[in-house]
Design an enzyme around this catalytic site. Structure first.
Site, mmCIF file in Angstrom:
data_model
loop_
_atom_site.group_PDB
_atom_site.id
_atom_site.type_symbol
_atom_site.label_atom_id
_atom_site.label_comp_id
_atom_site.label_asym_id
_atom_site.label_seq_id
_atom_site.Cartn_x
_atom_site.Cartn_y
_atom_site.Cartn_z
ATOM 1 C CG HIS A 147 9.091 -7.894 24.260
ATOM 2 N ND1 HIS A 147 9.407 -6.599 24.609
ATOM 3 C CD2 HIS A 147 10.286 -8.533 24.061
ATOM 4 C CE1 HIS A 147 10.719 -6.454 24.623
ATOM 5 N NE2 HIS A 147 11.274 -7.602 24.293
ATOM 6 C CB SER A 168 14.100 -6.818 22.884
ATOM 7 O OG SER A 168 14.131 -7.415 24.151
ATOM 8 C CG MET A 169 20.107 -7.379 24.657
ATOM 9 S SD MET A 169 20.646 -9.078 25.022
ATOM 10 C CE MET A 169 22.416 -8.931 24.771
ATOM 11 C CG ASP A 182 -2.066 -0.999 1.104
ATOM 12 O OD1 ASP A 182 -2.292 -1.518 -0.005
ATOM 13 O OD2 ASP A 182 -2.715 -1.276 2.132
ATOM 14 C CG ASP A 231 6.384 -5.396 25.892
ATOM 15 O OD1 ASP A 231 6.655 -6.037 26.934
ATOM 16 O OD2 ASP A 231 7.271 -5.018 25.096
#
Length: 632
Positions: free
Chosen positions: A586, A293-294, A136, A535
């Site tokens: 997460h 994350s990490m 899109d 999360d």
């Protein structure tokens, strides 16, 4: 606040146009999808009651898949499909028919029918739905612009064997983390698998005779195992607007290593610096770094390392000269409470909520003590211990995220009693870290002291001093962002999913601390786990503090680098194991349409159209934290 509804600059076409048909000069406009207001996201703990299906699924799924993989190779049938009759054959492997019945009740054999047991290579054919955002946006005029580098999170990168000792030979260049080969090795050759995954306790590097290295390329982190995607949807949507291997990189790394050892053994940060500089030269554009994350901690550490004299030697303007934007997705910048539990007893919510039969089966195969022993050798895992002390995380009577709670405080990370007849002692985060040190060996304590710091800098002078100390580079509460006035930072994360915030502990018969799963209060505490909004891995406090408060101050953001905060509500589909395209869990957030819109906007040079949006109570929470003076 919610963004406006989608608007487009031209009529939507039924088919995707080619680059020849659609001029690059066309300026795209696209508004991010509307989200519910903050009032619609309350009562997170009550939502956890909607379905018990997911409580144990994540951990059980890994166990049952591994058992299936082991059984398949044991019988040697390359075309086996796990129908119910076949599943019954290996039920005895668990040592408890009740345990097997419990697991079997959650999983259909259809989960396994497409598992490619004869190959580690997952199917890479995207469906239309997976790349619809990219298609899109391509139609709307978005095109690849800035080179993109993705930095995965903990456990996301596959690890493959390059060893030639006796037990290693069958696994040469096969993944012992992140593939069906991992599951086969775990169940058929557990001792060999543990020898490869564990690091030397004293050096934090490879044990003698073992060589395990991060897989390279997009396949290193696109799927964990076949069918369990991680970065694949991000890669596919980027490709839809023109990205390909010449202007996009997956910077996988050995997440087990401390950050200093990442450079010492693998020269990870040196190679990352070279690729960024190469991309600047070839494409004449700054780079967009996308971390998860990490990976956000790794990226922040890289910002300090690359400019430091004697390390990256890039000088004080390197980040500003080379980095266009940093997209921080669900970053664990100040750590996670669940890291304490993983290192303390080898447990977390998924293991604590197993029933007695499942616990028996798991302990029989891979005990708590074995899990804790393994992760304690991994300096990278320890990088995610919570930072900031009681100022950030609270104490036994107060926490910034208590809000309207009157009889319970989130500030006690650990509530511990030696036996069932005693009351729980309450440990704040500093006490909890000391408790962890008390039950671990000297090698672990030395590793922590050498590599990491968990405090908070109160003055600009202290921050400047810390900027010269590598052990502080992991902590954004003790060091500052680089002086990069032209760089933009986008912090995106999910909200609305019950998340681990604290733990009740007791001793098992062997005198070892274990989660006290007998503790339940019907609302906030489940099987000894204190739950709060987040999360599913990181609580709101950990997700939002740095971007919304710490980096809004001159002490920690000296160049006033632009920070955009964007929260996404977790809206999982009822009958989808991964929650569907609206999941903001997460890991699953990497497939969320809104996140992918943001990534494509920023990478195509239109990041200025990404608004700030808040759904959670993060503004109220951060107002309770005073970064200018210690609490009395």
């Amino acid at each position: 606040m919610a963004s406006s509804k989608k608007s487009k600059t031209h009529k939507k076409k039924k088919e995707v146009k080619s680059p020849i048909d659609l001029p690059n000069s066309k300026k795209p406009t696209r508004a991010l999808s509307e989200q519910p207001s903050a009032s619609e996201t309350q009562s997170v703990s009550n939502k956890s009651r909607k379905s018990k299906f997911g409580k144990r699924l994540n951990f059980i799924l890994g166990a049952i898949l591994g058992i299936c993989g082991a059984f398949f190779f044991a019988v040697g049938d390359d075309n086996a499909v796990f129908d119910p009759a076949t599943l019954d054959k290996f039920g005895n492997m668990l040592g408890s028919s009740d345990l097997f019945d419990d697991i079997k009740g959650y999983l259909s054999y259809n989960v396994f029918k497409d598992a490619p047991f004869t190959t580690d290579k997952p199917s890479q054919s995207p469906s239309g739905n997976e790349v619809q955002v990219g298609l899109d946006m391509y139609n709307e005029g978005y095109r690849s612009d800035h080179p993109v580098i993705m930095v995965p999170g903990v456990i996301s990168s596959g690890l493959e064997s390059w060893s030639f000792n006796n037990c290693s030979i069958p696994y040469f260049r096969k993944r012992l983390w992140g593939s069906w080969s991992m599951l086969k090795a775990m169940f058929l050759d557990k001792q060999c698998w543990l020898e490869h995954l564990m690091l030397d306790k004293k050096t934090g590097l490879d044990p003698k005779g073992i060589k395990l290295r991060a897989a390279q390329g997009f396949e290193a982190a696109d799927f964990f195992i076949t069918g369990y995607w991680i970065w694949s949807k991000v890669i596919e949507n980027l490709a839809a607007i023109g990205y390909e291997p010449n202007n996009m990189l997956s910077a996988s790394y050995d997440w087990r290593l401390s950050y200093a050892n990442l450079e010492e053994r693998d020269k990870y940060f040196s190679k990352l610096k070279m690729f960024i500089e190469y991309s600047n030269i070839v494409h004449k554009k700054k780079v967009v770094l996308i971390s998860h994350s990490m990976g956000s901690q790794v990226t922040y550490y890289f910002f300090k390392w690359v400019e430091a004299e004697g390390y990256g030697n890039g000088g004080p303007t390197w980040v500003n000269d080379h980095i266009e934007a940093f997209i921080n997705i669900s970053g664990s910048l100040i750590g996670a409470p669940k890291t304490v539990a993983a290192l303390l007893s080898g447990e977390m919510k998924d293991t604590a909520q197993l029933n007695q039969f499942s616990v028996y089966g798991l302990e029989k195969f891979f005990s708590r003590s074995e899990r804790a022993m393994m992760v304690r050798t991994m300096g990278g895992v320890s990088s995610m211990l919570p930072k900031g002390g009681d100022v950030v995380w609270g104490n036994a009577s107060w926490a910034p995220d208590d809000l309207n709670q009157t009889n319970f405080s989130n500030g006690a990370i650990i509530r511990y009693r030696e036996d069932i007849d005693k009351d729980h002692d309450e440990f704040d985060i500093d006490d909890a870290l000391q408790f962890l040190k008390n039950v671990t060996d000297d090698d672990f304590k030395v590793m922590l002291a050498k590599n990491y710091s968990h405090g908070l800098a109160w003055t600009e002078k202290e921050v400047l001093k810390n900027n010269e100390m590598p052990s502080k580079w992991i902590n954004p509460l003790e060091t500052s962002l680089p002086y990069a006035p032209d760089m933009k930072i986008y912090c995106v994360h999910g909200v609305g999913k019950p998340t681990e915030r604290g733990y009740y502990y007791t001793n098992n018969p062997e005198g070892q601390p274990v989660i006290d799963s007998s503790v339940n209060d019907g609302t906030k505490v489940e099987n000894g786990i204190v739950m709060d909004d987040g999360d599913g891995t990181l609580p709101i406090l950990a997700l939002g503090l740095v971007c919304n408060k710490v980096w809004q101050t001159k002490r920690f953001n000296p160049a006033n680098t632009s920070i955009t905060n964007y929260e996404i509500k977790h809206e999982p589909a009822a009958f989808d194991l991964r929650g569907g395209p609206r999941s903001a869990e997460h890991v699953d957030i990497l497939g969320h349409s809104e996140l992918n819109e943001i990534i494509l906007k920023v990478s195509s040079g239109h990041g200025d159209s990404v608004p700030n949006r808040y759904i959670s109570d993060i503004q109220e929470i951060i107002n309770e934290i005073n970064l200018d003076k210690p609490r009395n």
